[in-house]
Design a protein around this motif. Structure first.
Motif, PDB file in Angstrom:
ATOM      1  N   LEU A  62       1.221  -1.345  -0.207  1.00  0.00           N
ATOM      2  CA  LEU A  62      -0.011   0.166  -0.197  1.00  0.00           C
ATOM      3  C   LEU A  62       0.724   1.535  -0.083  1.00  0.00           C
ATOM      4  O   LEU A  62      -0.097   2.687  -0.026  1.00  0.00           O
ATOM      5  CB  LEU A  62      -0.963   0.124   1.327  1.00  0.00           C
ATOM      6  CG  LEU A  62      -1.599  -1.170   1.159  1.00  0.00           C
ATOM      7  CD1 LEU A  62      -2.708  -0.890   1.979  1.00  0.00           C
ATOM      8  CD2 LEU A  62      -3.113  -0.581  -0.042  1.00  0.00           C
ATOM      9  N   SER A  63       2.256   1.038   0.261  1.00  0.00           N
ATOM     10  CA  SER A  63       3.338   2.439  -0.219  1.00  0.00           C
ATOM     11  C   SER A  63       3.167   3.234  -1.184  1.00  0.00           C
ATOM     12  O   SER A  63       3.610   3.757  -1.809  1.00  0.00           O
ATOM     13  CB  SER A  63       4.299   2.280   0.619  1.00  0.00           C
ATOM     14  OG  SER A  63       5.118   0.877  -0.338  1.00  0.00           O
ATOM     15  N   LYS A  65       1.044   4.627  -3.729  1.00  0.00           N
ATOM     16  CA  LYS A  65      -0.589   4.728  -3.413  1.00  0.00           C
ATOM     17  C   LYS A  65      -0.755   4.401  -4.745  1.00  0.00           C
ATOM     18  O   LYS A  65      -2.300   4.785  -5.234  1.00  0.00           O
ATOM     19  CB  LYS A  65      -0.239   5.919  -2.896  1.00  0.00           C
ATOM     20  CG  LYS A  65      -0.138   5.949  -1.253  1.00  0.00           C
ATOM     21  CD  LYS A  65      -0.516   7.236  -0.554  1.00  0.00           C
ATOM     22  CE  LYS A  65       0.477   6.872   1.132  1.00  0.00           C
ATOM     23  NZ  LYS A  65       1.375   7.596   1.486  1.00  0.00           N
ATOM     24  N   GLU A  66       0.535   5.253  -6.101  1.00  0.00           N
ATOM     25  CA  GLU A  66      -0.608   4.972  -7.474  1.00  0.00           C
ATOM     26  C   GLU A  66      -0.422   3.706  -7.985  1.00  0.00           C
ATOM     27  O   GLU A  66      -2.420   4.451  -8.930  1.00  0.00           O
ATOM     28  CB  GLU A  66       0.751   6.077  -8.761  1.00  0.00           C
ATOM     29  CG  GLU A  66       1.009   6.879  -8.113  1.00  0.00           C
ATOM     30  CD  GLU A  66       2.600   7.404  -6.936  1.00  0.00           C
ATOM     31  OE1 GLU A  66       2.618   6.140  -6.555  1.00  0.00           O
ATOM     32  OE2 GLU A  66       2.801   8.717  -6.320  1.00  0.00           O
ATOM     33  N   SER A  69      -4.633   3.452  -6.719  1.00  0.00           N
ATOM     34  CA  SER A  69      -5.387   4.114  -7.008  1.00  0.00           C
ATOM     35  C   SER A  69      -5.803   3.780  -8.988  1.00  0.00           C
ATOM     36  O   SER A  69      -6.798   3.710  -8.718  1.00  0.00           O
ATOM     37  CB  SER A  69      -4.171   6.024  -7.250  1.00  0.00           C
ATOM     38  OG  SER A  69      -4.465   6.752  -5.780  1.00  0.00           O
TER      39      SER A  69
END
Length: 108
Positions: A62-63, A65-66, A69
């Motif tokens: 989850l680090s 983020k792009e 998304s």
């Protein structure tokens, strides 16, 4: 002799980073935990990484983020995509790249 060692070392390095690609398909489901998300595709393809004991899902840190998304947007819009997988994380094949597909092909 030196050339032979260099030549053989190229194969050793290449084997250390086994990677594979998922099928080009839509996302069936996503579950989110503390540090990672599990991604389930409509069509799951087994990773070449044999040490991954859970081949039912793909893992996303989850680090990133792009990428997360992009995956969420693809899920909401029912857009086909593909993943490049490398190594295992949480016993699942690890997503390292996301490829959005346009019409008939993916970008790899």
């Amino acid at each position: 002799m030196k050339r032979v060692l260099v030549f053989l070392s190229m194969f050793q390095i290449g084997g250390a980073y086994a990677e594979s690609y998922s099928d080009v398909t839509t996302i069936k489901g996503i579950t989110v935990g503390g540090t990672a998300a599990r991604v389930l595709m409509e069509s799951m393809k087994e990773s070449v990484e044999s040490s991954c004991s859970d081949q039912k899902y793909y893992n996303l840190d989850l680090s990133k983020k792009e990428m997360f998304s992009t995956i969420l947007a693809a899920k909401m819009s029912n857009t086909k995509l593909s993943f490049q997988l490398n190594g295992c994380e949480n016993d699942r094949p690890n997503i390292v790249h996301v490829y959005l597909c346009e019409q008939r092909f993916c970008g790899y």
